[in-house]
Scaffold this active site. Structure first.
Site, PDB file in Angstrom:
ATOM      1  N   MET A   1       0.743  -1.156   0.051  1.00 21.91           N
ATOM      2  CA  MET A   1      -0.152   0.124  -0.096  1.00 21.91           C
ATOM      3  C   MET A   1       0.608   1.564   0.210  1.00 21.91           C
ATOM      4  SD  MET A   1      -2.768  -1.548   0.608  1.00 21.91           S
ATOM      5  CE  MET A   1      -3.731  -0.059  -0.099  1.00 21.91           C
TER       6      MET A   1
ATOM      7  N   ILE B   1       3.038   3.846  -2.432  1.00 24.06           N
ATOM      8  CA  ILE B   1       3.490   4.046  -4.734  1.00 24.06           C
ATOM      9  C   ILE B   1       4.808   3.962  -4.242  1.00 24.06           C
ATOM     10  CG2 ILE B   1       3.351   6.801  -5.487  1.00 24.06           C
ATOM     11  CD1 ILE B   1       0.547   6.072  -4.967  1.00 24.06           C
TER      12      ILE B   1
ATOM     13  N   HIS C   1      -4.201  -5.873  -9.049  1.00 27.28           N
ATOM     14  CA  HIS C   1      -5.071  -4.972  -9.389  1.00 27.28           C
ATOM     15  C   HIS C   1      -6.258  -4.754  -8.672  1.00 27.28           C
ATOM     16  CE1 HIS C   1      -6.683  -0.806  -8.915  1.00 27.28           C
ATOM     17  NE2 HIS C   1      -7.563  -1.325  -9.860  1.00 27.28           N
TER      18      HIS C   1
ATOM     19  N   ASP D   1      -1.418   2.479 -11.275  1.00 29.59           N
ATOM     20  CA  ASP D   1      -2.467   1.027 -11.593  1.00 29.59           C
ATOM     21  C   ASP D   1      -2.176   1.741 -13.493  1.00 29.59           C
ATOM     22  OD1 ASP D   1      -2.811   0.046  -9.030  1.00 29.59           O
ATOM     23  OD2 ASP D   1      -3.968   1.371  -9.185  1.00 29.59           O
TER      24      ASP D   1
HETATM   25  C1  GRF Z   1      -5.287  -7.869  -3.425  1.00 32.05           C
HETATM   26  O1  GRF Z   1      -7.269  -7.370  -3.615  1.00 32.05           O
HETATM   27  C2  GRF Z   1      -5.173  -6.853  -4.317  1.00 32.05           C
HETATM   28  O2  GRF Z   1      -5.563  -6.937  -5.804  1.00 32.05           O
HETATM   29  C3  GRF Z   1      -4.251  -5.058  -4.012  1.00 32.05           C
HETATM   30  O3  GRF Z   1      -4.944  -5.853  -2.287  1.00 32.05           O
HETATM   31  C4  GRF Z   1      -5.567  -7.010  -1.614  1.00 32.05           C
HETATM   32  C5  GRF Z   1      -4.109  -7.547  -1.065  1.00 32.05           C
HETATM   33  O4  GRF Z   1      -4.433  -8.827  -0.524  1.00 32.05           O
HETATM   34  N1  GRF Z   1      -3.623  -5.209  -4.547  1.00 32.05           N
HETATM   35  P1  GRF Z   1      -3.645  -9.584   0.165  1.00 32.05           P
HETATM   36  O5  GRF Z   1      -2.934  -9.450   0.849  1.00 32.05           O
HETATM   37  O6  GRF Z   1      -3.024 -10.554  -1.224  1.00 32.05           O
HETATM   38  O7  GRF Z   1      -5.003 -11.143   0.396  1.00 32.05           O
END
Ligand code: GRF
Length: 220
Positions: A93, A95, A112, A148
Site C-alpha cells: 500500500m 506508491i 490490482h 495503476d
Molecule cells: C488484493 O486485492 C490486491 O489486488 C490488492 O490488495 C489486495 C491484497 O490482498 N492490491 P492480499 O494481502 O494479497 O490478501
C-alpha cells in the site's frame, strides 16, 4: 531447467496473494524462489505467512522515515542485497517512487483488483459496484510512474451479481488474483514477457480464446 528467478515480495496486508506465490514456488509451477518478503506494516499477515513458509522477512516501517525517498532507498537496498531480479507487489500500500522504479526497470509487477484502466486507486471493488458495472476483475501489470497505469500482462473477469456486496465481489475477484499472479510471474521467469510501448507480448505457449462473456446471460 533454468536457474530459479529470485523474487522479492512487498506486502502490507493479509498476504493471500503472497500465499499463492509461495504455493506456486513450492509446487514448482513457478520457477522462482522468494528470497525476501518485505512489509511496511509490522502486523501484516504476509510476514506471518512468509515465516511459516521459512522465507526471510524484513519489516521496514514507512513511519520511521521522514521522506518517501528515504523509505524507498531502504527497500531498494534490501532488495539489492538479496540480488532480487523481480519485485512483486502483493497488496503493497505504498506508491513506488522514481528512484525505486529506476533501480528495477520493467522489473516490478503489481496486482490490482479491477479491470484497468477502469477503477485505478483504492476501494475499487466498491467503486465497480457503485458504478453498476456488470463485470469486474483483476489485472497484473508492470509498474510505471503512474497509479495503476503500467503495461498490462494479464486480466481475469468475473461477473458482478445483483446481490453482490463489497465482500462477496472482492472474494470472487481474489480467487482469480491467485490464478493470474503466479502465472504472470512464471511467464516472467521463463523470459516469455516483452514490453513494446504499452503492450506486453507473451511468447509462451498460450491458447488463444475468443470466448465472449455476457452478463446477465442472454435468454438463449
Ligand atoms: C488484493 O486485492 C490486491 O489486488 C490488492 O490488495 C489486495 C491484497 O490482498 N492490491 P492480499 O494481502 O494479497 O490478501
Amino acid at each position: 531447467m533454468a536457474e530459479k528467478l529470485r523474487i522479492g515480495v512487498l506486502a502490507s496486508g493479509g498476504g493471500t496473494n503472497l500465499q499463492s506465490i509461495i504455493d506456486g514456488c513450492q509446487a514448482g509451477s513457478i520457477n522462482a524462489e522468494i528470497v525476501t518478503v518485505i512489509s511496511n506494516n509490522p502486523s501484516s499477515g504476509a510476514l506471518i505467512r512468509a515465516s511459516n513458509a521459512g522465507v526471510m522477512t524484513q519489516c521496514i516501517d514507512h513511519r520511521s522515515f521522514e521522506k518517501r525517498d528515504d523509505f524507498d532507498s531502504e527497500v531498494v537496498a534490501a532488495l539489492k542485497e538479496n540480488n532480487v531480479q523481480l519485485v512483486v507487489l502483493a497488496g503493497f500500500m505504498r506508491i513506488i517512487g522514481q528512484r525505486f522504479l529506476d533501480a528495477f526497470p520493467n522489473r516490478i509487477m503489481n496486482i490490482h483488483p479491477a479491470l484497468l484502466p477502469s477503477f485505478p486507486g483504492l476501494h475499487v471493488q466498491q467503486k465497480a459496484l457503485d458504478y453498476g458495472a456488470r463485470f469486474a476483475g483483476c489485472t497484473v501489470h508492470f509498474v510505471d510512474g503512474g497509479v495503476d497505469t503500467g503495461p498490462i500482462i494479464a486480466q481475469a473477469v468475473v461477473p458482478v451479481l445483483d446481490n453482490d456486496t463489497d465482500e462477496s465481489l472482492s472474494a470472487r475477484i481474489l480467487v482469480q488474483e491467485h490464478k493470474i499472479y503466479p502465472q504472470a510471474i512464471e511467464w516472467f521467469a521463463q523470459g516469455a514477457l516483452s514490453i513494446t510501448g504499452r503492450k506486453v507480448i507473451v511468447s509462451a505457449q498460450v491458447q488463444d480464446s475468443t470466448q465472449e462473456l455476457i452478463n446477465p446471460p442472454l435468454d438463449h
